[in-house]
Write a protein that holds these residues in place. Structure first.
Motif, PDB file in Angstrom:
ATOM      1  N   SER A 172       2.190 -12.931   9.355  1.00  0.00           N
ATOM      2  CA  SER A 172       1.792 -13.247  10.650  1.00  0.00           C
ATOM      3  C   SER A 172       1.950 -12.053  11.884  1.00  0.00           C
ATOM      4  CB  SER A 172       2.658 -14.381  11.474  1.00  0.00           C
ATOM      5  OG  SER A 172       3.792 -14.217  11.493  1.00  0.00           O
ATOM      6  N   PHE A 173       1.202 -12.009  12.632  1.00  0.00           N
ATOM      7  CA  PHE A 173       1.159 -10.816  13.505  1.00  0.00           C
ATOM      8  C   PHE A 173       2.451 -10.908  14.565  1.00  0.00           C
ATOM      9  CE2 PHE A 173      -3.362 -10.742  12.655  1.00  0.00           C
ATOM     10  CZ  PHE A 173      -3.665  -9.539  12.472  1.00  0.00           C
ATOM     11  N   SER A 174       3.033  -9.500  14.483  1.00  0.00           N
ATOM     12  CA  SER A 174       4.172  -9.705  15.716  1.00  0.00           C
ATOM     13  C   SER A 174       3.726  -9.554  16.905  1.00  0.00           C
ATOM     14  CB  SER A 174       5.002  -8.311  15.315  1.00  0.00           C
ATOM     15  OG  SER A 174       4.265  -7.073  15.697  1.00  0.00           O
ATOM     16  N   ASP A 214       2.016  -6.001  17.737  1.00  0.00           N
ATOM     17  CA  ASP A 214       0.645  -5.935  17.029  1.00  0.00           C
ATOM     18  C   ASP A 214      -0.234  -6.803  17.994  1.00  0.00           C
ATOM     19  OD1 ASP A 214       1.891  -4.450  15.039  1.00  0.00           O
ATOM     20  OD2 ASP A 214       1.900  -6.223  13.852  1.00  0.00           O
ATOM     21  N   TRP A 215       0.076  -8.010  18.361  1.00  0.00           N
ATOM     22  CA  TRP A 215      -0.916  -8.823  19.254  1.00  0.00           C
ATOM     23  C   TRP A 215      -1.173  -8.102  20.616  1.00  0.00           C
ATOM     24  CZ3 TRP A 215      -1.338 -11.157  23.946  1.00  0.00           C
ATOM     25  CH2 TRP A 215      -2.371 -12.072  23.796  1.00  0.00           C
ATOM     26  N   ALA A 232      -4.621  -6.784  21.867  1.00  0.00           N
ATOM     27  CA  ALA A 232      -5.086  -7.056  23.015  1.00  0.00           C
ATOM     28  C   ALA A 232      -5.540  -6.075  24.105  1.00  0.00           C
ATOM     29  CB  ALA A 232      -4.294  -8.240  23.944  1.00  0.00           C
ATOM     30  N   GLY A 233      -4.886  -5.127  24.290  1.00  0.00           N
ATOM     31  CA  GLY A 233      -5.011  -3.939  25.128  1.00  0.00           C
ATOM     32  C   GLY A 233      -6.204  -3.230  24.526  1.00  0.00           C
ATOM     33  N   ILE A 234      -6.448  -2.988  23.159  1.00  0.00           N
ATOM     34  CA  ILE A 234      -7.734  -2.303  22.735  1.00  0.00           C
ATOM     35  C   ILE A 234      -8.753  -2.869  23.104  1.00  0.00           C
ATOM     36  CG2 ILE A 234      -8.554  -1.555  20.717  1.00  0.00           C
ATOM     37  CD1 ILE A 234      -6.027  -1.038  19.524  1.00  0.00           C
ATOM     38  N   ALA A 235      -8.916  -4.158  22.867  1.00  0.00           N
ATOM     39  CA  ALA A 235      -9.826  -5.120  23.381  1.00  0.00           C
ATOM     40  C   ALA A 235     -10.186  -5.280  24.732  1.00  0.00           C
ATOM     41  CB  ALA A 235      -9.487  -6.546  22.819  1.00  0.00           C
ATOM     42  N   ALA A 236      -9.268  -5.008  25.685  1.00  0.00           N
ATOM     43  CA  ALA A 236      -9.464  -5.256  27.122  1.00  0.00           C
ATOM     44  C   ALA A 236     -10.132  -3.758  27.437  1.00  0.00           C
ATOM     45  CB  ALA A 236      -8.174  -5.251  27.771  1.00  0.00           C
ATOM     46  N   GLY A 237      -9.538  -2.872  26.711  1.00  0.00           N
ATOM     47  CA  GLY A 237     -10.079  -1.232  27.225  1.00  0.00           C
ATOM     48  C   GLY A 237     -11.678  -1.146  26.721  1.00  0.00           C
TER      49      GLY A 237
END
Length: 84
Positions: free
Chosen positions: A7-9, A12-13, A17-22
């Motif tokens: 599972s993701f830590s 990592d999540w 999420a930061g990359i997606a928002a950027g």
């Protein structure tokens, strides 16, 4: 990315999420440059002074700084203290 259980830590999540928002913000800014320019805040007057020590005449320095930004009349008006 995945830990021993697969599972993701949290770290990592949050990174994903930061990359997606950027990416979303960057795509929106490219699509509508006028909208990005409209979101910028107006500049406010600022005065900065360096005072080497507190033995200087601070009142005179503050008066000079307030004069540099155009005074305080439009920003701060004398109001009676609220009664409690």
């Amino acid at each position: 990315m995945k830990d021993a259980q697969g599972s993701f830590s949290r770290r990592d999540w949050l990174a994903a999420a930061g990359i997606a928002a950027g990416a979303l913000a960057g795509g929106a800014a490219e699509a509508a440059p006028q909208a990005a320019a409209a979101r910028t805040a107006p500049a406010s007057p600022v005065s900065v002074a360096k005072v080497p020590n507190y033995d200087e005449d601070l009142v005179a320095q503050f008066q000079k700084m307030f004069d540099q930004i155009g005074g305080l009349g439009s920003r701060c008006r004398a109001r009676p203290w609220p009664s409690r």
